[in-house]
Design a protein around this motif. Structure first.
Motif, PDB file in Angstrom:
ATOM      1  N   VAL A  60       0.872  -1.175   0.000  1.00  0.00           N
ATOM      2  CA  VAL A  60       0.000   0.000   0.000  1.00  0.00           C
ATOM      3  C   VAL A  60       0.901   1.215   0.000  1.00  0.00           C
ATOM      4  O   VAL A  60       2.030   1.155   0.482  1.00  0.00           O
ATOM      5  N   GLU A  61       0.386   2.318  -0.525  1.00  0.00           N
ATOM      6  CA  GLU A  61       1.230   3.520  -0.607  1.00  0.00           C
ATOM      7  C   GLU A  61       1.419   4.143   0.756  1.00  0.00           C
ATOM      8  O   GLU A  61       2.538   4.361   1.201  1.00  0.00           O
ATOM      9  N   ASN A  64      -3.299   4.751   4.731  1.00  0.00           N
ATOM     10  CA  ASN A  64      -4.417   5.521   5.294  1.00  0.00           C
ATOM     11  C   ASN A  64      -5.714   4.727   5.309  1.00  0.00           C
ATOM     12  O   ASN A  64      -6.549   4.898   6.197  1.00  0.00           O
ATOM     13  N   SER A  65      -5.945   3.892   4.314  1.00  0.00           N
ATOM     14  CA  SER A  65      -7.182   3.120   4.262  1.00  0.00           C
ATOM     15  C   SER A  65      -6.913   1.828   3.507  1.00  0.00           C
ATOM     16  O   SER A  65      -6.697   1.865   2.303  1.00  0.00           O
ATOM     17  N   VAL A  66      -6.875   0.732   4.216  1.00  0.00           N
ATOM     18  CA  VAL A  66      -6.527  -0.551   3.623  1.00  0.00           C
ATOM     19  C   VAL A  66      -7.678  -1.535   3.853  1.00  0.00           C
ATOM     20  O   VAL A  66      -8.043  -1.824   5.003  1.00  0.00           O
ATOM     21  N   ARG A 114     -12.212  -1.888   6.681  1.00  0.00           N
ATOM     22  CA  ARG A 114     -11.042  -1.099   6.263  1.00  0.00           C
ATOM     23  C   ARG A 114     -10.311  -0.603   7.495  1.00  0.00           C
ATOM     24  O   ARG A 114     -10.927  -0.089   8.429  1.00  0.00           O
ATOM     25  N   THR A 115      -8.984  -0.720   7.454  1.00  0.00           N
ATOM     26  CA  THR A 115      -8.177  -0.281   8.585  1.00  0.00           C
ATOM     27  C   THR A 115      -7.121   0.712   8.147  1.00  0.00           C
ATOM     28  O   THR A 115      -6.778   0.788   6.968  1.00  0.00           O
ATOM     29  N   ARG A 116      -6.618   1.477   9.101  1.00  0.00           N
ATOM     30  CA  ARG A 116      -5.417   2.283   8.862  1.00  0.00           C
ATOM     31  C   ARG A 116      -4.224   1.420   9.246  1.00  0.00           C
ATOM     32  O   ARG A 116      -4.288   0.634  10.178  1.00  0.00           O
ATOM     33  N   ALA A 118      -0.244   2.147  10.212  1.00  0.00           N
ATOM     34  CA  ALA A 118       0.686   3.246  10.459  1.00  0.00           C
ATOM     35  C   ALA A 118       2.019   3.044   9.762  1.00  0.00           C
ATOM     36  O   ALA A 118       2.718   3.997   9.471  1.00  0.00           O
ATOM     37  N   VAL A 143       4.205  -0.689   3.551  1.00  0.00           N
ATOM     38  CA  VAL A 143       3.776   0.676   3.253  1.00  0.00           C
ATOM     39  C   VAL A 143       4.918   1.319   2.479  1.00  0.00           C
ATOM     40  O   VAL A 143       5.980   1.598   3.046  1.00  0.00           O
TER      41      VAL A 143
END
Lengths: 153, 730, 106
Positions: A60-61, A64-66, A114-116, A118, A143
């Motif tokens: 993921v980039e 923020n929202s996965v 959906r989770t964040r 960090a 990330v």
């Protein structure tokens, strides 16, 4: 930083439980908080790898929202069903993501949310079955932005 | 321009190497893979492929954007591998391959001047492991102990018997061997380097000069259509409506599409037809509240932050408030630094082809894995159905790593035309309007001197935008709301620690985040911090009646490597000897990205004070280790082109919530006649830590010139770019 | 977006497993962020979600600060009889939102 190494450590220290699935001792893979959170759920019972499939994108980039899904292999009958699905992270500010409570009326043991995230880390899902056993799966998520600025703190 | 035949793929098949497996080589006309379809081409390990004809392909994970990192990384591998440099070419593994192989090539991220310094260790081990396996294969073949063999330029010799064999002949056997434990490998001492550390010619230069180099903007695929796009020019605004009917009938137009909530794109047979149609398309935007924002309103907010009671502390020693209170004399100044755009020569672009079974993207990117992550998110497909093919960049500078907006756009358009490759190429105007800008910053510096003109304290209050609050909020969250990156070059410790020890020091940051999206401009925050601290050091020296070099040295006893580069440029410019008549000098130093850099310049200014000529500029860099000294010289010079263009000519202003400068007529860059010759001193002093090259030097040119300008005219310039003062570079 | 969005099929066969999606507008402020001027932004999240089918709980979840803003949940249930599916979100600061949908079972 390679959590694949940690997964191998996971499995290396496992013994073999009756039924053939390797016993997993989460101690090596998670910081104290996550371990405590897990123990609260399991009451210290063994957690086995298998039957659970946690789906997350491997890259993921920014985290923020996965979107994630947890599917558990279970007939979901009155006598054999998934009671709960718990999702944890290792490096978020606190370890819990969600506790989902199902039952035989679910028909299928699968949740999506959906989770964040960090930072680059491993996410763990633990399923509690009606027979009192616990099963787990984990997925590493990178990330990619965290490489961009290196270790700042 | 060359066309890819997407069906003509070359498969590189390993002969069952322990760490290997099937290696996919897509034949693309970018001067990379030269795979031969029918041949078995052994992969010794993930880093090294050796063919029967002894040619060697080195896999490189980072991206080439003109900084020469690919050549440097190949040099490091080849140094340990001991093959023939003239037979070496490089190849990009894809992010999809990296994932399938448990990220064997690790990070693809090319930014933060990290390409060599964070990967040198494992790529060297990769080269060494391959060499050991090749030698072992020869030893096995000849049935002799491996320690009786020597190798040079890809030729293995058994001294006792005189037998020789080349790498190509033992590659297949070597690929079958168990790789050695990478951690146990002993690497060569850099003092003994024969390939690394040498000014080897860069790969790809000829192609770039002759026009053979294919960039993303040049790409042609069979059946491809062309698209261009416009995002809401006021950041944070939304797309309300557009009247497709007005342009659908225009020549070549195929589609007029909404892209997400904020953009509209036109797809046509040619890019020009798409651009003409987009120019003529009536669009209704919902600009939102940010339309009220201007450079003036932003400056007001930042100015208030200079005296605000709260600020995040980045560096602190002693008690600066007491020092200021007890001062015999105080000196203070307010500086400011504007928004700036990356403005690479090649505008943002990405080419995407989507079907429900596969989404592929061809893109110039500083991080193939970030691009891949963007493809995953935008396509909704799982990882095994996605792929990214990296193309060399026509300029990155920090725009093309952390930000993959053009990839997401290309996929969203391609999803609306399944099966058709769509090349999305931004206009220059869009590239200028939709940047990720160097953050805007003001700085108030206050210094206290005692009665003997000794500096007793320094307070540096920054007021302005945090990059990470927008781009990587988790880091700011973890730091209690502070953005540690704001203090690059003046930090308390680490790769950007301040190059002075002051008796009392406070560096703090009042965070003020306007709506303009910030990003990592080459050098990131060292550009403004070097001007702030290095120009103010000159102001303090002047107030104390001391020479700027002598004044600095007093605080550098504990900073020997900073002192080393500063002394080197002072010596190079002839600081202690008088300058030629009409010429004036300035200098500056900083530590950044774990390298130590300094610059000293000699300028003349005409009688109006408006025309500046830079006669000489001497730069010194201590990066610890120098992999390609010729390339370092070029990076230093190139960083000065970028940094001096910014100093003299570049600023992005905000009006009605949007960026005003939309092409090079209002955002200029220097021409070759204006560029001074750069005298580079490359002085690697070794040690445990390797420093970066891509960015550090960019920050010292501007303060050196500003300091020289004061010497020449008595005028202290505290805001940039210089064109705003009527000053031009001649 | 609308404040609440739930998606339940209009009808299903008896015994069919149906997928239910529930989405609610909420900032899910995790309590670890700070303002530009360094003040901690207090936690404000949805903590509980319950789904009832004709009054019987069929799915429940405890949400934590890691869940993203405007939380989405997808889960399933077996279509038993025609009836009312009720959704209820509760959270910090007395947050309560409910929604209902009808399911026809044939």
């Amino acid at each position: 930083m390679n959590s694949f190494d940690r997964r191998r450590d996971f499995l290396k220290t496992a013994g073999l439980a009756a039924g053939g699935a390797a016993l997993v001792l989460p101690a090596l893979a998670s910081p104290e908080d996550m371990r405590a959170a897990l123990t609260k759920i399991t009451g210290g019972a063994d957690v086995r790898r298998g039957r659970v499939k946690l789906q997350l994108p491997p890259l993921v980039e920014n985290g923020n929202s996965v979107e994630f899904s947890v599917t558990v292999d279970s007939p979901m009958t009155e006598t054999d069903y998934v009671k709960a699905i718990h999702v944890f992270t290792e490096k978020n500010p606190q370890p819990y993501v969600i506790n989902a409570y199902l039952g035989p009326r679910a028909g299928r043991a699968r949740i999506t949310s959906r989770t964040r995230l960090a930072d680059t880390q491993t996410v763990h899902a633990v399923a509690e079955l009606s027979n009192g056993t616990f099963w787990t799966d984990s997925v590493s998520v990178v990330v990619t932005l965290s490489a961009c600025i290196g270790d700042l703190i | 321009m060359e066309t890819i035949n997407m069906n003509r793929r070359s498969f590189l098949v390993t002969s069952a190497a322990a760490g290997g497996g099937l290696v996919l080589g897509l034949q693309i006309p970018f001067g990379m893979t030269t795979a031969q379809a029918a041949e078995t081409v052994p992969e010794i390990n993930a880093w090294v492929v050796i063919k029967a004809d002894d040619s060697v392909v080195i896999r490189v994970a980072r991206s080439e954007m003109g900084q020469g990192t690919i050549t440097g990384l190949a040099q490091l591998v080849v140094e340990e591998l001991e093959c023939d440099w003239s037979k070496v070419s490089t190849e990009y593994p894809t992010p999809g391959e990296n994932l399938k192989r448990n990220r064997v090539w690790q990070s693809f991220s090319t930014g933060g001047s990290r390409g060599i310094r964070t990967s040198h260790d494992y790529v060297r081990r990769g080269g060494a492991a391959a060499r050991m396996m090749l030698l072992q294969a020869a030893a096995d073949q000849w049935k002799v102990p491996v320690n009786q063999l020597s190798v040079s330029r890809g030729v293995i010799t058994h001294g006792a018997s005189g037998r020789k064999v080349t790498y190509g002949k033992v590659a297949a056997a070597a690929a079958k061997l168990t790789p050695p434990d990478a951690k146990a490998i002993k690497l060569k001492d850099p003092k003994k380097w024969k390939v690394a550390g040498k000014p080897m010619k860069r790969f790809g230069t000829v192609d770039k000069v002759t026009g053979r180099q294919v960039y993303g903007a040049d790409l042609k695929l069979p059946g491809m259509v062309n698209a261009t796009i416009m995002e809401c020019p006021v950041f944070g605004g939304k797309l309300k409506a557009f009247d497709a009917a007005k342009v659908s009938g225009m020549k070549g137009v195929k589609q007029v599409l909404r892209v997400g909530d904020t953009a509209v794109a036109v797809v046509a047979d040619t890019w020009w037809h798409a651009k003409k149609a987009l120019d003529g398309l009536p669009v209704d935007w919902d600009y939102g509240d940010n339309v009220k924002v201007s450079s003036a309103s932003i400056a007001d907010v930042l100015k208030a932050g200079l005296d605000a009671p709260q600020a995040f502390v980045g560096n602190k020693t002693g008690d600066v408030q007491s020092a200021l209170k007890g001062a015999a004399k105080t000196v203070d100044a307010v500086y400011s630094y504007p928004y700036q755009n990356h403005a690479p020569m090649e505008p943002m672009n990405a080419t995407a082809r989507y079907t429900p079974d596969k989404c592929e993207v061809w893109v110039p990117t500083q991080d193939g894995e970030s691009s891949f992550a963007a493809v995953l998110a935008a396509s909704g497909l799982p990882a095994d159905k996605c792929e990214v093919y990296k193309i060399d960049l026509g300029g990155g500078f920090g725009r093309r790593g952390a930000f993959q907006d053009y990839v997401k756009q290309a996929v969203l358009i391609a999803k609306q035309m399944p099966g058709t490759p769509v090349k999305l190429l931004w206009t220059r105007e869009e590239d200028m309007r939709q940047g990720r800008y160097h953050p805007v910053m003001q700085c108030k510096l206050t210094g206290s001197l005692d009665s003997a003109n000794n500096l007793t304290g320094l307070h540096m209050r920054l007021s302005g935008q945090s990059i990470l609050a927008s781009v990587r909020p988790a880091v700011v969250e973890k730091a209690g709301g502070k953005d540690p990156l704001t203090f690059q070059g003046v930090a308390q410790s680490g790769e950007h620690s301040i190059g002075y020890s002051f008796p009392n020091l406070l560096i703090d940051h009042a965070m003020r985040n306007p709506h303009v999206p910030p990003g990592f401009w080459r050098g990131v925050n060292i550009n403004q911090n070097a001007i702030f601290i290095e120009c103010f050091m000159d102001e303090l020296a002047h107030a104390a009646g001391q020479d700027p070099l002598e004044f600095r040295r007093k605080f550098m006893a504990d900073h020997p490597r900073n002192l080393g580069v500063l002394n080197a440029v002072a010596k190079g410019i002839g600081w202690t000897k008088p300058a030629p008549k009409g010429r004036y000098r300035g200098l500056a130093q900083m530590k950044a990205f774990d390298s130590f850099v300094a610059a000293a310049c000699e300028i003349s200014v005409d009688s109006t004070g408006n025309k500046v000529k830079i006669h000489r500029i001497v730069a010194a860099t201590d990066p610890g280790y120098a992999v390609n000294p010729a390339q370092i010289e070029r990076q230093i010079a190139g960083s000065f082109v970028y940094g001096l263009s910014a100093l003299f000519m570049q600023e992005c202003t905000v009006k009605d919530g949007r960026i005003e400068q939309d092409n090079f007529h209002t955002y200029n860059s220097m021409r070759i006649a204006q560029m001074p010759r750069v005298e580079s001193i490359i002085m690697p002093t070794g040690g445990k830590v390797w420093g970066g090259i891509g960015e550090p030097t960019i920050c010292v040119a501007a303060p050196a010139v500003l300091n020289a300008y004061f010497k020449a005219t008595g005028k202290r310039i505290r805001t940039v770019p210089l064109k705003n003062h009527g000053i031009e570079l001649v | 977006m609308a404040d609440v969005m739930v998606s339940v099929p209009a009808q299903a066969r008896r015994g069919e497993i149906i997928e239910i999606k529930a989405l609610v507008r909420h900032p899910m402020e995790n309590g670890f962020r700070h303002t530009q001027t360094g003040e901690r932004i207090p936690r404000n999240i949805i903590t509980n979600f319950v789904c009832r089918y004709d009054g019987v709980e069929i799915f429940r979840a405890t949400l934590h600060p890691s869940i993203t803003a405007n939380p989405m949940l997808v889960f399933s249930t077996v279509a038993t009889a025609s009836g009312r599916i009720e959704f209820s979100w509760t959270g910090d600061n007395g947050f309560v939102v409910t929604q209902a949908a009808s399911l026809r079972v044939i």
